[in-house]
Design an enzyme around this catalytic site. Structure first.
Site, short mmCIF file in Angstrom:
data_model
loop_
_atom_site.label_atom_id
_atom_site.label_comp_id
_atom_site.label_asym_id
_atom_site.label_seq_id
_atom_site.Cartn_x
_atom_site.Cartn_y
_atom_site.Cartn_z
N TYR A 1 -2.21 -1.28 10.44
CA TYR A 1 -2.31 -1.54 8.92
C TYR A 1 -0.94 -0.94 8.22
CZ TYR A 1 -4.17 -1.23 3.98
OH TYR A 1 -4.26 -1.45 2.98
N SER A 41 0.81 -1.35 0.01
CA SER A 41 0.01 0.14 -0.09
C SER A 41 0.95 1.19 0.08
CB SER A 41 -0.77 -0.06 1.25
OG SER A 41 -1.51 1.28 1.40
P1 NAD Z 1 -11.60 -6.34 0.13
O1 NAD Z 1 -12.14 -6.17 1.67
O2 NAD Z 1 -12.55 -6.13 -0.89
O3 NAD Z 1 -11.10 -7.75 -0.10
C1 NAD Z 1 -10.50 -8.42 0.83
C2 NAD Z 1 -10.57 -10.08 0.54
O4 NAD Z 1 -9.55 -10.60 1.58
C3 NAD Z 1 -11.88 -10.44 0.82
O5 NAD Z 1 -12.34 -11.25 -0.20
C4 NAD Z 1 -11.79 -11.11 2.14
O6 NAD Z 1 -12.82 -12.26 2.44
C5 NAD Z 1 -10.40 -11.65 2.11
N1 NAD Z 1 -9.90 -11.92 3.44
C6 NAD Z 1 -9.87 -11.25 4.50
N2 NAD Z 1 -9.30 -11.93 5.40
C7 NAD Z 1 -8.90 -13.09 4.99
C8 NAD Z 1 -8.20 -14.13 5.72
N3 NAD Z 1 -7.74 -14.12 6.99
N4 NAD Z 1 -7.76 -15.24 4.72
C9 NAD Z 1 -8.13 -15.04 3.43
N5 NAD Z 1 -8.91 -14.35 2.77
C10 NAD Z 1 -9.38 -13.05 3.74
O7 NAD Z 1 -10.39 -5.55 0.24
P2 NAD Z 1 -9.63 -5.01 -1.10
O8 NAD Z 1 -9.46 -3.25 -1.09
O9 NAD Z 1 -9.47 -5.48 -2.41
O10 NAD Z 1 -7.91 -5.33 -0.33
C11 NAD Z 1 -7.27 -6.27 -0.94
C12 NAD Z 1 -5.82 -5.89 -0.54
O11 NAD Z 1 -5.20 -4.59 -1.07
C13 NAD Z 1 -5.35 -5.58 1.08
O12 NAD Z 1 -4.25 -6.45 1.57
C14 NAD Z 1 -5.35 -4.43 1.37
O13 NAD Z 1 -4.93 -3.91 2.32
C15 NAD Z 1 -4.60 -3.81 0.02
N6 NAD Z 1 -4.99 -2.68 -0.48
C16 NAD Z 1 -6.21 -2.03 -0.54
C17 NAD Z 1 -6.27 -0.53 -0.92
C18 NAD Z 1 -7.63 -0.01 -1.34
O14 NAD Z 1 -7.54 1.11 -1.23
N7 NAD Z 1 -8.45 -0.72 -1.30
C19 NAD Z 1 -5.17 0.19 -1.19
C20 NAD Z 1 -3.83 -0.36 -1.08
C21 NAD Z 1 -3.71 -1.64 -0.62
#
Ligand code: NAD
Length: 260
Positions: A154, A141
Protein backbone atom coordinates in the site's frame (compact mmCIF):
# COMPACT_ATOMS: atom_id res chain seq x y z
CA UNK A 1 -15.52 27.55 -9.84
CA UNK A 2 -17.87 24.61 -10.05
CA UNK A 3 -18.29 21.10 -11.38
CA UNK A 4 -21.87 21.86 -12.41
CA UNK A 5 -22.66 20.27 -15.78
CA UNK A 6 -19.31 18.44 -15.85
CA UNK A 7 -19.04 14.68 -16.35
CA UNK A 8 -17.15 13.02 -13.49
CA UNK A 9 -16.04 9.39 -13.61
CA UNK A 10 -15.18 8.14 -10.11
CA UNK A 11 -13.68 4.68 -9.64
CA UNK A 12 -14.48 2.68 -6.52
CA UNK A 13 -17.51 4.89 -5.90
CA UNK A 14 -19.95 2.18 -4.76
CA UNK A 15 -18.53 2.47 -1.21
CA UNK A 16 -16.71 4.68 1.28
CA UNK A 17 -14.89 7.79 0.11
CA UNK A 18 -15.81 7.30 -3.56
CA UNK A 19 -19.51 6.99 -2.73
CA UNK A 20 -19.44 10.27 -0.80
CA UNK A 21 -17.61 11.94 -3.70
CA UNK A 22 -20.31 10.66 -6.09
CA UNK A 23 -23.04 12.10 -3.84
CA UNK A 24 -21.37 15.48 -3.38
CA UNK A 25 -20.36 15.85 -7.05
CA UNK A 26 -23.97 15.03 -8.04
CA UNK A 27 -25.30 17.52 -5.48
CA UNK A 28 -23.01 20.13 -7.06
CA UNK A 29 -24.58 19.47 -10.47
CA UNK A 30 -22.09 17.05 -12.00
CA UNK A 31 -23.12 14.04 -14.09
CA UNK A 32 -21.56 11.13 -12.26
CA UNK A 33 -20.26 7.80 -13.55
CA UNK A 34 -20.01 5.26 -10.73
CA UNK A 35 -17.34 2.78 -11.89
CA UNK A 36 -16.85 -0.14 -9.52
CA UNK A 37 -16.06 -3.82 -9.30
CA UNK A 38 -19.33 -4.30 -7.41
CA UNK A 39 -21.96 -3.62 -10.10
CA UNK A 40 -25.10 -4.14 -7.95
CA UNK A 41 -23.81 -1.68 -5.33
CA UNK A 42 -22.80 0.77 -8.10
CA UNK A 43 -26.28 0.48 -9.63
CA UNK A 44 -27.92 1.06 -6.25
CA UNK A 45 -25.78 4.16 -5.70
CA UNK A 46 -26.57 5.50 -9.18
CA UNK A 47 -30.30 4.88 -8.65
CA UNK A 48 -30.20 6.89 -5.42
CA UNK A 49 -28.52 9.80 -7.22
CA UNK A 50 -31.05 9.66 -10.07
CA UNK A 51 -33.92 9.68 -7.54
CA UNK A 52 -32.46 12.86 -6.06
CA UNK A 53 -32.63 14.49 -9.51
CA UNK A 54 -29.06 13.97 -10.68
CA UNK A 55 -27.77 12.29 -13.82
CA UNK A 56 -25.77 9.16 -12.97
CA UNK A 57 -24.60 5.97 -14.63
CA UNK A 58 -23.22 2.78 -13.07
CA UNK A 59 -20.57 0.86 -14.97
CA UNK A 60 -18.91 -2.45 -14.03
CA UNK A 61 -15.18 -1.91 -13.98
CA UNK A 62 -12.20 -3.82 -12.62
CA UNK A 63 -9.67 -0.98 -12.84
CA UNK A 64 -6.84 -3.51 -13.13
CA UNK A 65 -8.26 -4.85 -16.41
CA UNK A 66 -7.38 -2.94 -19.58
CA UNK A 67 -10.45 -4.30 -21.39
CA UNK A 68 -12.81 -3.46 -18.51
CA UNK A 69 -11.46 0.09 -18.20
CA UNK A 70 -11.71 0.71 -21.95
CA UNK A 71 -15.28 -0.68 -22.01
CA UNK A 72 -16.37 1.30 -18.94
CA UNK A 73 -14.99 4.60 -20.22
CA UNK A 74 -16.56 3.94 -23.64
CA UNK A 75 -19.94 3.33 -21.96
CA UNK A 76 -19.59 6.59 -20.03
CA UNK A 77 -18.72 8.53 -23.20
CA UNK A 78 -21.59 6.86 -25.10
CA UNK A 79 -23.98 8.13 -22.42
CA UNK A 80 -22.60 11.58 -21.61
CA UNK A 81 -20.39 12.43 -24.63
CA UNK A 82 -17.25 13.34 -22.69
CA UNK A 83 -15.26 12.95 -19.47
CA UNK A 84 -14.33 16.18 -17.69
CA UNK A 85 -13.19 14.78 -14.35
CA UNK A 86 -11.57 11.48 -13.46
CA UNK A 87 -11.19 10.53 -9.82
CA UNK A 88 -8.92 7.48 -9.60
CA UNK A 89 -10.07 6.27 -6.20
CA UNK A 90 -10.55 2.48 -6.25
CA UNK A 91 -8.28 0.78 -3.78
CA UNK A 92 -7.75 -2.04 -1.31
CA UNK A 93 -5.56 -2.63 1.73
CA UNK A 94 -3.55 -5.71 2.70
CA UNK A 95 -2.07 -5.98 6.18
CA UNK A 96 0.94 -8.28 6.52
CA UNK A 97 4.58 -8.24 7.55
CA UNK A 98 6.85 -8.34 4.50
CA UNK A 99 8.24 -11.73 5.46
CA UNK A 100 4.74 -13.25 5.22
CA UNK A 101 3.43 -11.11 2.32
CA UNK A 102 2.06 -13.32 -0.43
CA UNK A 103 3.38 -12.36 -3.86
CA UNK A 104 -0.12 -12.67 -5.36
CA UNK A 105 -1.46 -10.22 -2.75
CA UNK A 106 1.38 -7.79 -3.52
CA UNK A 107 0.69 -7.96 -7.27
CA UNK A 108 -3.09 -7.57 -6.87
CA UNK A 109 -2.73 -4.50 -4.66
CA UNK A 110 -0.26 -2.83 -7.01
CA UNK A 111 -2.45 -3.72 -9.99
CA UNK A 112 -5.54 -2.08 -8.49
CA UNK A 113 -3.79 1.07 -7.29
CA UNK A 114 -1.16 1.58 -9.99
CA UNK A 115 -2.35 -0.27 -13.11
CA UNK A 116 -5.83 1.04 -12.29
CA UNK A 117 -4.63 4.63 -12.05
CA UNK A 118 -2.64 4.30 -15.29
CA UNK A 119 -5.39 2.59 -17.29
CA UNK A 120 -8.16 4.98 -16.23
CA UNK A 121 -5.84 7.96 -16.73
CA UNK A 122 -4.93 6.86 -20.24
CA UNK A 123 -8.51 6.17 -21.30
CA UNK A 124 -9.85 9.43 -19.83
CA UNK A 125 -6.91 11.56 -20.98
CA UNK A 126 -7.55 10.43 -24.56
CA UNK A 127 -11.10 11.77 -24.22
CA UNK A 128 -9.94 14.98 -22.53
CA UNK A 129 -7.35 15.66 -25.25
CA UNK A 130 -10.16 15.45 -27.82
CA UNK A 131 -12.58 17.65 -25.89
CA UNK A 132 -10.14 20.37 -24.84
CA UNK A 133 -9.18 19.51 -21.25
CA UNK A 134 -10.20 18.21 -17.88
CA UNK A 135 -8.95 17.38 -14.45
CA UNK A 136 -7.66 14.18 -12.88
CA UNK A 137 -7.58 13.49 -9.15
CA UNK A 138 -5.78 10.58 -7.53
CA UNK A 139 -6.76 9.20 -4.14
CA UNK A 140 -3.39 9.01 -2.47
CA UNK A 141 -2.99 8.77 1.30
CA UNK A 142 -0.83 10.05 4.10
CA UNK A 143 0.93 6.84 3.08
CA UNK A 144 1.97 8.67 -0.12
CA UNK A 145 4.35 10.55 2.23
CA UNK A 146 4.76 8.42 5.36
CA UNK A 147 5.37 4.74 5.98
CA UNK A 148 3.78 2.32 8.44
CA UNK A 149 4.68 -1.26 9.24
CA UNK A 150 2.54 -4.07 7.76
CA UNK A 151 1.56 -1.99 4.69
CA UNK A 152 4.46 -2.47 2.27
CA UNK A 153 2.41 -2.81 -0.92
CA UNK A 154 0.00 0.00 0.00
CA UNK A 155 2.75 2.47 0.94
CA UNK A 156 4.64 1.58 -2.25
CA UNK A 157 1.55 2.09 -4.39
CA UNK A 158 0.52 5.35 -2.74
CA UNK A 159 4.03 6.78 -3.15
CA UNK A 160 3.84 5.75 -6.81
CA UNK A 161 0.65 7.73 -7.36
CA UNK A 162 2.48 10.94 -6.41
CA UNK A 163 4.81 10.39 -9.35
CA UNK A 164 2.00 9.64 -11.76
CA UNK A 165 0.06 12.74 -10.74
CA UNK A 166 3.12 14.90 -11.40
CA UNK A 167 3.80 13.37 -14.83
CA UNK A 168 0.14 13.80 -15.83
CA UNK A 169 0.33 17.45 -14.71
CA UNK A 170 3.33 17.98 -17.01
CA UNK A 171 2.04 16.03 -20.02
CA UNK A 172 -1.53 17.26 -19.59
CA UNK A 173 -0.77 20.98 -19.43
CA UNK A 174 -0.59 21.39 -23.21
CA UNK A 175 -4.10 19.91 -23.42
CA UNK A 176 -5.71 21.85 -20.58
CA UNK A 177 -5.55 18.85 -18.25
CA UNK A 178 -4.68 19.34 -14.58
CA UNK A 179 -3.74 16.55 -12.16
CA UNK A 180 -3.56 16.57 -8.36
CA UNK A 181 -3.43 14.02 -5.56
CA UNK A 182 -5.47 14.04 -2.34
CA UNK A 183 -3.83 12.37 0.66
CA UNK A 184 -6.33 11.55 3.42
CA UNK A 185 -5.55 10.35 6.92
CA UNK A 186 -7.64 7.53 8.39
CA UNK A 187 -11.32 7.66 7.37
CA UNK A 188 -13.88 5.21 8.85
CA UNK A 189 -14.86 3.25 5.74
CA UNK A 190 -15.12 -0.53 5.17
CA UNK A 191 -11.43 -0.46 4.14
CA UNK A 192 -10.42 0.84 7.58
CA UNK A 193 -12.99 -1.13 9.59
CA UNK A 194 -11.55 -4.34 8.12
CA UNK A 195 -7.97 -3.52 9.10
CA UNK A 196 -8.59 -2.56 12.75
CA UNK A 197 -8.92 -6.20 13.95
CA UNK A 198 -6.21 -7.27 11.47
CA UNK A 199 -3.74 -4.74 12.91
CA UNK A 200 -4.75 -5.59 16.48
CA UNK A 201 -3.93 -9.23 15.82
CA UNK A 202 -0.67 -8.54 13.97
CA UNK A 203 0.57 -6.06 16.60
CA UNK A 204 -0.77 -7.95 19.64
CA UNK A 205 -2.74 -4.94 20.97
CA UNK A 206 -6.43 -4.13 21.44
CA UNK A 207 -8.61 -2.64 18.72
CA UNK A 208 -9.02 0.52 20.83
CA UNK A 209 -5.24 0.82 20.97
CA UNK A 210 -5.01 0.43 17.19
CA UNK A 211 -7.36 3.41 16.80
CA UNK A 212 -5.79 5.58 19.51
CA UNK A 213 -2.11 4.69 19.34
CA UNK A 214 -1.63 3.63 15.71
CA UNK A 215 -4.21 5.33 13.50
CA UNK A 216 -4.78 8.66 15.24
CA UNK A 217 -1.64 8.99 17.38
CA UNK A 218 0.04 11.63 15.23
CA UNK A 219 -3.07 13.74 14.54
CA UNK A 220 -3.37 17.13 16.24
CA UNK A 221 -6.71 16.26 17.87
CA UNK A 222 -7.21 12.47 17.85
CA UNK A 223 -9.95 12.73 15.22
CA UNK A 224 -10.69 10.64 12.14
CA UNK A 225 -10.84 12.44 8.80
CA UNK A 226 -14.35 12.10 7.30
CA UNK A 227 -15.61 11.18 3.86
CA UNK A 228 -17.11 14.69 3.70
CA UNK A 229 -13.68 16.26 4.38
CA UNK A 230 -12.25 14.36 1.42
CA UNK A 231 -15.20 15.12 -0.85
CA UNK A 232 -14.97 18.87 -0.15
CA UNK A 233 -11.27 18.79 -1.04
CA UNK A 234 -12.02 16.91 -4.27
CA UNK A 235 -14.75 19.38 -5.23
CA UNK A 236 -12.39 22.30 -4.66
CA UNK A 237 -9.62 20.73 -6.75
CA UNK A 238 -11.93 19.54 -9.53
CA UNK A 239 -13.59 22.95 -9.84
CA UNK A 240 -10.39 24.98 -9.82
CA UNK A 241 -10.11 26.70 -13.15
CA UNK A 242 -6.45 27.32 -13.90
CA UNK A 243 -3.23 25.38 -14.06
CA UNK A 244 -1.99 27.38 -11.07
CA UNK A 245 -3.07 24.31 -9.12
CA UNK A 246 -1.64 21.25 -10.81
CA UNK A 247 0.87 18.58 -9.86
CA UNK A 248 0.06 19.16 -6.18
CA UNK A 249 -0.44 16.87 -3.22
CA UNK A 250 -2.97 18.00 -0.60
CA UNK A 251 -3.08 16.18 2.73
CA UNK A 252 -6.38 16.02 4.66
CA UNK A 253 -5.46 14.26 7.90
CA UNK A 254 -6.01 16.34 11.06
CA UNK A 255 -2.33 17.20 10.92
CA UNK A 256 -1.01 13.63 10.96
CA UNK A 257 1.22 14.57 8.06
CA UNK A 258 2.20 18.18 7.49
CA UNK A 259 3.90 19.51 4.40
CA UNK A 260 2.29 18.36 1.19
P1 NAD B 1 -13.81 1.14 0.46
O1 NAD B 1 -13.37 -0.27 0.65
O2 NAD B 1 -14.94 1.67 1.28
O3 NAD B 1 -14.16 1.40 -1.07
C1 NAD B 1 -13.31 0.97 -2.10
C2 NAD B 1 -14.14 0.78 -3.35
O4 NAD B 1 -13.25 0.37 -4.39
C3 NAD B 1 -15.20 -0.33 -3.20
O5 NAD B 1 -16.44 0.12 -3.72
C4 NAD B 1 -14.64 -1.48 -4.04
O6 NAD B 1 -15.63 -2.30 -4.64
C5 NAD B 1 -13.86 -0.70 -5.09
N1 NAD B 1 -12.84 -1.52 -5.73
C6 NAD B 1 -11.95 -2.37 -5.14
N2 NAD B 1 -11.21 -2.97 -6.07
C7 NAD B 1 -11.62 -2.49 -7.27
C8 NAD B 1 -11.24 -2.73 -8.61
N3 NAD B 1 -10.28 -3.63 -8.91
N4 NAD B 1 -11.87 -2.05 -9.59
C9 NAD B 1 -12.86 -1.18 -9.31
N5 NAD B 1 -13.27 -0.92 -8.07
C10 NAD B 1 -12.66 -1.57 -7.06
O7 NAD B 1 -12.49 2.00 0.70
P2 NAD B 1 -12.24 3.57 0.92
O8 NAD B 1 -11.70 3.73 2.28
O9 NAD B 1 -13.39 4.39 0.49
O10 NAD B 1 -11.00 3.79 -0.09
C11 NAD B 1 -11.09 4.52 -1.28
C12 NAD B 1 -9.71 5.04 -1.64
O11 NAD B 1 -9.27 5.94 -0.62
C13 NAD B 1 -8.64 3.94 -1.75
O12 NAD B 1 -7.77 4.25 -2.83
C14 NAD B 1 -7.91 4.07 -0.43
O13 NAD B 1 -6.59 3.59 -0.52
C15 NAD B 1 -7.97 5.55 -0.22
N6 NAD B 1 -7.75 5.99 1.16
C16 NAD B 1 -8.55 5.53 2.16
C17 NAD B 1 -8.31 5.95 3.45
C18 NAD B 1 -9.14 5.49 4.59
O14 NAD B 1 -8.72 5.72 5.74
N7 NAD B 1 -10.32 4.92 4.38
C19 NAD B 1 -7.25 6.85 3.71
C20 NAD B 1 -6.46 7.28 2.65
C21 NAD B 1 -6.72 6.85 1.38
Amino acid sequence: MSVSGKVALITGSASGIGLELAKEFAAAGAKVVIADLMLPAAEAAAATLVQSGAEALAVAMDVASEAAVEAGVAAAVARFGRIDVLVSNAGIQTISPIVDFKFDDWKRLLAIHLDGAFLTTRACMRQMVNTGGGTILYMGSVHSHEASPLKSAYVTAKHGLLGLARVVAKEGAAHGIRANIICPGFVRTPLVDKQIPEQAKALGISEADVIKNVMLKETVDGEFTTVADVAQTALFLAGFESAALTGQSITVSHGWHMGG
